[in-house]
Design a protein around this motif. Structure first.
Motif, short mmCIF file in Angstrom:
data_model
loop_
_atom_site.label_atom_id
_atom_site.label_comp_id
_atom_site.label_asym_id
_atom_site.label_seq_id
_atom_site.Cartn_x
_atom_site.Cartn_y
_atom_site.Cartn_z
N CYS A 91 9.15 -2.56 -12.65
CA CYS A 91 8.58 -2.44 -10.83
C CYS A 91 7.28 -2.08 -11.19
O CYS A 91 6.88 -1.04 -11.78
CB CYS A 91 9.17 -1.30 -10.77
SG CYS A 91 9.72 -0.64 -8.86
N GLN A 92 6.70 -2.64 -9.67
CA GLN A 92 5.10 -2.16 -9.55
C GLN A 92 4.98 -1.55 -8.28
O GLN A 92 6.13 -3.00 -7.43
CB GLN A 92 4.67 -3.49 -9.35
CG GLN A 92 2.89 -3.31 -9.87
CD GLN A 92 1.92 -4.74 -10.17
OE1 GLN A 92 2.53 -5.37 -9.24
NE2 GLN A 92 1.26 -4.65 -10.50
N ILE A 93 4.37 -0.47 -8.04
CA ILE A 93 3.71 -0.37 -6.61
C ILE A 93 2.69 -0.52 -6.14
O ILE A 93 1.99 -0.19 -6.78
CB ILE A 93 4.71 0.78 -5.86
CG1 ILE A 93 6.16 1.22 -6.24
CG2 ILE A 93 4.10 0.99 -4.86
CD1 ILE A 93 6.28 2.85 -6.24
N PRO A 105 -0.75 -2.08 -3.48
CA PRO A 105 -0.90 -1.93 -1.98
C PRO A 105 -0.26 -3.36 -1.30
O PRO A 105 -0.71 -4.08 -1.89
CB PRO A 105 -2.29 -1.53 -2.32
CG PRO A 105 -2.74 -0.90 -2.87
CD PRO A 105 -1.71 -1.37 -4.13
N GLY A 106 -0.17 -2.91 0.49
CA GLY A 106 -0.17 -4.26 0.95
C GLY A 106 0.93 -4.66 1.86
O GLY A 106 1.45 -2.81 2.06
N LEU A 107 1.37 -4.91 2.28
CA LEU A 107 2.56 -4.80 3.54
C LEU A 107 4.12 -4.77 3.11
O LEU A 107 3.94 -4.93 1.60
CB LEU A 107 2.41 -6.71 4.31
CG LEU A 107 3.68 -6.33 5.05
CD1 LEU A 107 3.14 -5.80 6.68
CD2 LEU A 107 3.73 -7.99 6.05
N ALA A 108 4.64 -3.45 3.57
CA ALA A 108 5.34 -2.61 3.22
C ALA A 108 6.95 -4.01 3.04
O ALA A 108 7.25 -4.42 4.18
CB ALA A 108 6.12 -1.71 4.58
N LEU A 165 14.98 10.45 -0.20
CA LEU A 165 14.37 9.68 -0.82
C LEU A 165 13.78 8.48 0.40
O LEU A 165 14.60 8.45 0.58
CB LEU A 165 14.12 9.18 -1.73
CG LEU A 165 14.41 10.89 -3.02
CD1 LEU A 165 14.74 10.65 -4.51
CD2 LEU A 165 12.79 11.77 -2.74
N SER A 166 12.70 8.62 -0.01
CA SER A 166 12.40 7.29 1.27
C SER A 166 11.33 6.14 0.44
O SER A 166 10.40 7.19 -0.29
CB SER A 166 11.40 7.54 2.86
OG SER A 166 10.57 7.92 2.30
N LEU A 167 11.44 4.97 0.31
CA LEU A 167 10.59 4.31 -0.61
C LEU A 167 8.98 4.19 0.11
O LEU A 167 9.00 4.51 1.66
CB LEU A 167 10.61 2.21 0.12
CG LEU A 167 11.96 2.81 -0.67
CD1 LEU A 167 12.93 1.07 -1.01
CD2 LEU A 167 12.50 2.53 -2.63
N PRO A 168 8.16 4.64 -0.75
CA PRO A 168 6.31 3.74 0.28
C PRO A 168 6.03 3.17 0.76
O PRO A 168 6.39 1.84 0.29
CB PRO A 168 5.99 4.21 -1.36
CG PRO A 168 6.20 3.55 -2.79
CD PRO A 168 7.94 4.26 -2.22
N PRO A 169 5.94 3.31 1.42
CA PRO A 169 5.41 2.08 2.36
C PRO A 169 4.03 0.79 1.83
O PRO A 169 3.25 0.50 2.42
CB PRO A 169 4.96 2.38 4.11
CG PRO A 169 4.09 3.48 3.47
CD PRO A 169 5.07 4.07 2.26
N LYS A 170 4.66 0.63 1.10
CA LYS A 170 3.95 -0.75 0.68
C LYS A 170 3.67 -1.49 -0.29
O LYS A 170 5.45 -1.62 -0.13
CB LYS A 170 3.13 0.38 -0.59
CG LYS A 170 2.28 1.34 -0.99
CD LYS A 170 1.20 2.43 -1.72
CE LYS A 170 1.02 3.33 -1.07
NZ LYS A 170 -0.17 3.95 -2.72
N ARG A 171 4.24 -2.75 -1.50
CA ARG A 171 4.87 -4.18 -1.35
C ARG A 171 5.14 -3.43 -3.61
O ARG A 171 4.17 -3.31 -4.19
CB ARG A 171 3.00 -4.98 -1.65
CG ARG A 171 3.94 -6.41 -2.67
CD ARG A 171 2.61 -7.43 -2.44
NE ARG A 171 2.86 -8.27 -3.45
CZ ARG A 171 3.60 -9.02 -2.13
NH1 ARG A 171 3.91 -9.83 -0.81
NH2 ARG A 171 3.92 -10.66 -2.68
#
Length: 502
Positions: free
Chosen positions: A22-24, A26-29, A57-63
């Motif tokens: 899993c990789q988080i 920067p980019g469009l959510a 919990l919510s997912l971060p607004p990233k790619r």
């Protein structure tokens, strides 16, 4: 930074290692799932998102990219939900990555955060044990996973409970192996009246692990005799019980982690498809022949099965395994079964009965019995006619000897075979072949002459010749004889293929 969580992919009874990456970035959510996921795995995005929302919990607004490696291995099933969720939490910093690296993770997620059961946990536990790792699995399957010795099993009922355990806020109870169920006797041979020849053939089949075909009119007791067979077979050894339980685990049939010592007994309906009998389907699952591994596969009304379905059993009966071929994978399941079949002599079932004469004889018998191919019949060691039972026989008291007495004799004969075949990889006389057949199943001179003469008269195939020797070896073992004699060969020949009665 990439977080890593170990899980498995199931190919038959083989658990292949899969790494959830899993990789988080920067980019469009967006949450993308790659690595050849099937429909169930692709839908895990919604289940994981809802389960994390249930925790607040919510997912971060990233790619967010989740890769199931190796990417060329097809991923099937819902057990990827939990490892994907934990990989996400590790990438978000909510779970320690080093702690997760010590475990193999399997489990399906409910929308409210519960961890629910999924097939194949026992295989995952054995895989984790062989790799010196622990296992994180659903609480309902903790007992099943605990059968893998020397493994740290974390059986969690919910995501919240699992996270608290991993962080050290609480400790989940350590599961214990499920109870080993004692064999349950279905029917007893005391219920069988008359049928002395069929009872003898049934005992020979049980003692040597031989295939058996019973031919007789309706109501003669063929199904009753077949249902008595599990009651006279010896219990599974611990290693065999684990072997059969692995098949049940993949099929999702293990309940509360209970492993049975009873030999499987499967009796599919004659409308069963080829996939149901030998395995297959959109998501390849073991068929009836594999679910009966090391036990009994009973096919009642044999000619009513589709011919192509019956012929699909020829290879498993010969090799002890079945291979389901797909464009992207070949899946192999064990299928070392004892086939017991029953059939009527003709469609109406009354061929040769003077009171209930068949109006189409002998054409009726020829048409009906021709539905079963010769090569399949050639793989059946014992063919016996089951005659109708008279009212006088039914009025007699039950036989003195029941399943318990016969089971004791069968167990003693099986013990002789176990000692004889120790270190050879064979279990019983039905598996003798090649050099082992020459060592242990060579008859004396009188027996050899009789067998050669009978082979020419009966036009036995090489397979039929070999199976006569195997059955003779079992009959000699039952008699306590070291060498196969003429009488043992003669009895084995008497159980060869039964010709239609005119």
């Amino acid at each position: 930074m990439v977080s890593l969580v170990s899980t498995v992919a199931y190919l038959g009874l083989d658990a292949r290692p899969v790494e959830v990456q899993c990789q988080i970035a920067p980019g469009l959510a967006a949450l993308r799932l790659v690595g050849l996921p099937d429909k169930a795995v692709g839908e895990s995005r919604e289940r994981v998102h809802s389960a994390l929302a249930a925790l607040g919990l919510s997912l971060p607004p990233k790619r967010i990219t989740v890769n199931l490696s190796p990417a060329d291995l097809p991923k099937e099933g819902s057990h990827y939900d939990l490892p994907i969720a934990l990989a996400l939490l590790a990438a978000m910093g909510a779970v320690d990555r080093e702690t997760l690296s010590e475990y193999v993770v399997v489990g399906e997620l409910a929308l409210d955060g519960r961890i629910i059961s999924s097939p194949g946990v026992l295989l995952a536990a054995l895989h984790a044990s062989s790799n010196n790792k622990g296992l994180i699995c659903p609480a309902e399957q903790g007992s099943e996973a605990s059968w893998a010795s020397g493994i740290d099993v974390v059986a969690a009922p919910t995501m919240l409970g699992l996270l608290n355990h991993l962080k050290g806020f609480q400790r989940l109870a350590k599961p214990v192996p499920g109870e080993a169920e004692p064999p349950l006797r279905r029917a007893d041979l005391r219920q069988v009246k008359g049928q002395e020849v069929a009872r003898r053939a049934l005992e020979i089949a049980a003692a040597g692990g031989h295939n058996l075909l019973m031919v007789g009119p309706p109501g003669a007791g063929k199904s009753l005799l077949a249902s008595c067979l599990p009651g006279i077979l010896p219990e599974l050894t611990p290693a065999e019980a684990l072997e059969t339980s692995m098949v049940s685990s993949v099929a999702g049939l293990l309940e509360e982690g209970r492993i049975s010592r009873a030999r499987p007994f499967r009796s599919p309906h004659h409308s069963a498809s080829m996939a149901a009998l030998t395995g297959g389907g959109l998501r390849v699952r073991p068929g009836e022949v594999s679910l009966a591994h090391l036990g009994v596969l009973f096919l009642d009304e044999l000619p009513e099965f589709q011919r192509t379905v019956l012929d699909s059993l020829r290879q498993p009966l010969e090799t002890g395994e079945v291979t389901v071929a797909r464009a992207n994978a070949h899946v192999t399941f064990p299928a070392r079964v004892q086939l017991v079949a029953a059939m009527n002599p003709c469609r109406c079932g009354h061929l040769g009965d003077p009171a209930l004469g068949c109006s189409r004889a002998p054409r009726c018998a020829a048409d009906y019995q021709s539905k079963v191919s010769g090569p399949l019949l050639d793989r059946i060691d014992l063919h016996v006619e089951v005659d109708p039972v008279s009212a006088a026989d039914l009025a007699l008291p039950p036989p003195v000897e029941g399943s318990a007495e016969v089971a004791a004799r069968v167990a003693a004969v099986r013990q002789v075979q176990t000692q004889r075949l120790e270190g050879t990889g064979r279990r019983n006389n039905a598996e003798l072949d090649g050099e082992l057949l020459e060592r242990f199943a060579t008859p004396d001179e009188a027996g050899r002459k009789l067998l050669i003469q009978a082979a020419e008269v009966m036009r036995l195939s090489a397979r039929g010749y070999t199976r006569i020797l195997r059955v003779s070896r079992t009959i000699a073992d039952m008699a306590g004889a070291q060498t196969i004699g003429r009488a043992h060969i003669a009895e084995a020949l008497s159980y060869r293929r039964v010709a239609p009665r005119a």
